[in-house]
Design an enzyme around this catalytic site. Structure first.
Site, PDB file in Angstrom:
ATOM      1  N   ASP A 165     -29.067   8.817 -41.747  1.00  0.00           N
ATOM      2  CA  ASP A 165     -28.150   7.677 -41.661  1.00  0.00           C
ATOM      3  C   ASP A 165     -27.852   7.297 -40.212  1.00  0.00           C
ATOM      4  O   ASP A 165     -27.869   8.142 -39.324  1.00  0.00           O
ATOM      5  CB  ASP A 165     -26.847   8.033 -42.397  1.00  0.00           C
ATOM      6  CG  ASP A 165     -26.032   6.795 -42.747  1.00  0.00           C
ATOM      7  OD1 ASP A 165     -26.591   5.671 -42.701  1.00  0.00           O
ATOM      8  OD2 ASP A 165     -24.839   6.945 -43.061  1.00  0.00           O
TER       9      ASP A 165
ATOM     10  N   ASN B 292     -29.287   0.517 -51.919  1.00  0.00           N
ATOM     11  CA  ASN B 292     -29.768  -0.176 -50.719  1.00  0.00           C
ATOM     12  C   ASN B 292     -30.410  -1.535 -51.026  1.00  0.00           C
ATOM     13  O   ASN B 292     -30.620  -2.347 -50.122  1.00  0.00           O
ATOM     14  CB  ASN B 292     -30.751   0.691 -49.910  1.00  0.00           C
ATOM     15  CG  ASN B 292     -30.089   1.847 -49.197  1.00  0.00           C
ATOM     16  OD1 ASN B 292     -30.708   2.899 -48.986  1.00  0.00           O
ATOM     17  ND2 ASN B 292     -28.827   1.709 -48.797  1.00  0.00           N
TER      18      ASN B 292
HETATM   19  C1  IPE Z   1     -27.623   6.658 -47.625  1.00  0.00           C
HETATM   20  O1  IPE Z   1     -27.200   5.897 -46.542  1.00  0.00           O
HETATM   21  C2  IPE Z   1     -28.982   6.226 -48.064  1.00  0.00           C
HETATM   22  C3  IPE Z   1     -30.087   6.543 -47.138  1.00  0.00           C
HETATM   23  C4  IPE Z   1     -29.997   7.204 -46.022  1.00  0.00           C
HETATM   24  C5  IPE Z   1     -31.370   6.095 -47.567  1.00  0.00           C
HETATM   25  P1  IPE Z   1     -26.335   4.576 -46.735  1.00  0.00           P
HETATM   26  O2  IPE Z   1     -26.096   4.041 -45.378  1.00  0.00           O
HETATM   27  O3  IPE Z   1     -26.988   3.692 -47.709  1.00  0.00           O
HETATM   28  O4  IPE Z   1     -25.004   5.152 -47.392  1.00  0.00           O
HETATM   29  P2  IPE Z   1     -23.518   4.647 -47.325  1.00  0.00           P
HETATM   30  O5  IPE Z   1     -23.523   3.190 -47.643  1.00  0.00           O
HETATM   31  O6  IPE Z   1     -23.028   4.916 -45.930  1.00  0.00           O
HETATM   32  O7  IPE Z   1     -22.792   5.495 -48.321  1.00  0.00           O
HETATM   33  C1  IPE Z   2     -30.121   4.709 -42.834  1.00  0.00           C
HETATM   34  O1  IPE Z   2     -29.565   3.978 -41.785  1.00  0.00           O
HETATM   35  C2  IPE Z   2     -31.425   4.125 -43.330  1.00  0.00           C
HETATM   36  C3  IPE Z   2     -31.359   3.536 -44.677  1.00  0.00           C
HETATM   37  C4  IPE Z   2     -30.343   3.526 -45.467  1.00  0.00           C
HETATM   38  C5  IPE Z   2     -32.589   2.901 -45.141  1.00  0.00           C
HETATM   39  P1  IPE Z   2     -28.629   2.739 -42.090  1.00  0.00           P
HETATM   40  O2  IPE Z   2     -29.482   1.522 -42.192  1.00  0.00           O
HETATM   41  O3  IPE Z   2     -27.756   3.018 -43.241  1.00  0.00           O
HETATM   42  O4  IPE Z   2     -27.774   2.651 -40.742  1.00  0.00           O
HETATM   43  P2  IPE Z   2     -26.225   2.366 -40.633  1.00  0.00           P
HETATM   44  O5  IPE Z   2     -25.534   3.367 -41.497  1.00  0.00           O
HETATM   45  O6  IPE Z   2     -26.017   0.964 -41.098  1.00  0.00           O
HETATM   46  O7  IPE Z   2     -25.923   2.566 -39.197  1.00  0.00           O
HETATM   47 MG    MG Z   3     -25.929   3.873 -43.431  1.00  0.00          MG
END
Ligand code: IPE
Ligand code: IPE
Ligand code: MG
Length: 252
Positions: free
Chosen positions: A29, A77
């Protein structure tokens, strides 16, 4: 711009081989925030995140970890802007195509968990190819959670089991943990011992809900694109200091 290398190949001397986790899971993340802080589009964070995952996979293999599972795309997502979702799907496809040869050389066995039929057809084809070609490899087991949701996984297992009961192939009393686990996407893979989440968020976000029952959780504030060998080393040191009781009490 390349990610910082995971410099170490040998297991660091301050880690105990006999207390290494067998299975590490990562919630990668913070890609978006990493890019935003640099005034870059979010997708640049995802691109860099792939390099970090590749380095982590190699590091796990070098340090004798049997399995690595990475959360790449959650069922939630899909709610992101279309351009970002499309970029991610294309990225997954390209990376799989580019890395297959190296995975073969490095004896990696790749598999995917999640509801794969909802992914673009061309990505499904690439997944199928990579899974089939690497299935006889005996090195690290690398699982990628794509369009994965823990609740959805549990529901599909329930449906499959209910169908067997309805067909008279299974008695309700026969449904135990072993039967249930055989219907999860992760059938045959041991539960994660260590879950690492980057970017400081203290939540599971629908990842491996059943399998995580006794995982040790390690959260670092580092954003995924900055995660490196030193960070992983720190997570493992911390893990090795944990007292895993599994609900029991230790001998005095
Ligand atoms: C979890 O991260 C999913 C992945 C890393 C693929 P998200 O960014 O989607 O999760 P939330 O929204 O912070 O819970
Ligand atoms: C995790 O990074 C990757 C996926 C969920 C695909 P994020 O895209 O959630 O990055 P933040 O949390 O918005 O910084
Ligand atoms: Mg994220």
């Amino acid at each position: 711009m390349t990610a910082k290398p995971f410099a170490l190949q040998e297991l660091p001397t301050d880690l105990m081989q006999e207390r290494m986790p067998r299975h590490v899971a990562v919630i990668m993340d913070g890609n978006g925030r990493w890019a935003k802080r640099r005034g870059l589009p979010r997708i640049m964070g995802h691109r860099r995140g792939v390099d970090v995952l590749k380095s982590l996979l190699r590091c796990c293999r070098d340090w004798g970890i049997e399995a690595l599972t990475a959360y790449a795309f959650s069922t939630e997502n899909w709610g992101r802007p279309t351009e970002e979702v499309e970029f991610l799907m294309t990225l997954f496809e390209r990376v799989l195509r580019q890395e297959l040869q190296e995975m073969m050389q490095e004896d990696v066995q790749i598999r995917f968990v999640g509801n794969l039929v909802m992914l673009p057809r061309s990505l499904q084809a690439e997944i199928e190819r990579a899974v089939t070609e690497t299935q006889k490899n005996h090195g690290i087991r690398f699982t990628v959670a794509t369009n994965y949701g823990g609740r959805q996984e549990i529901l599909q297992a329930c449906r499959a089991i209910a169908t067997q009961v309805q067909a008279g192939q299974l008695e309700p009393e026969e449904i135990d943990q072993a039967v249930f686990e055989r219907h999860l996407y992760t059938a045959g893979i041991c539960d994660p011992d260590l879950l690492i989440r980057t970017s400081g968020e203290m939540r599971i976000s629908n990842f491996l809900l059943w399998q995580m029952a006794y995982a040790e959780i390690y959260v670092t504030n580092t954003l995924w694109p900055d995660f490196n060998g030193e960070e992983f080393h720190r997570a493992l040191i911390n893990y090795q200091q944990r007292d895993r009781r599994f609900g029991k009490v230790n001998a005095p």
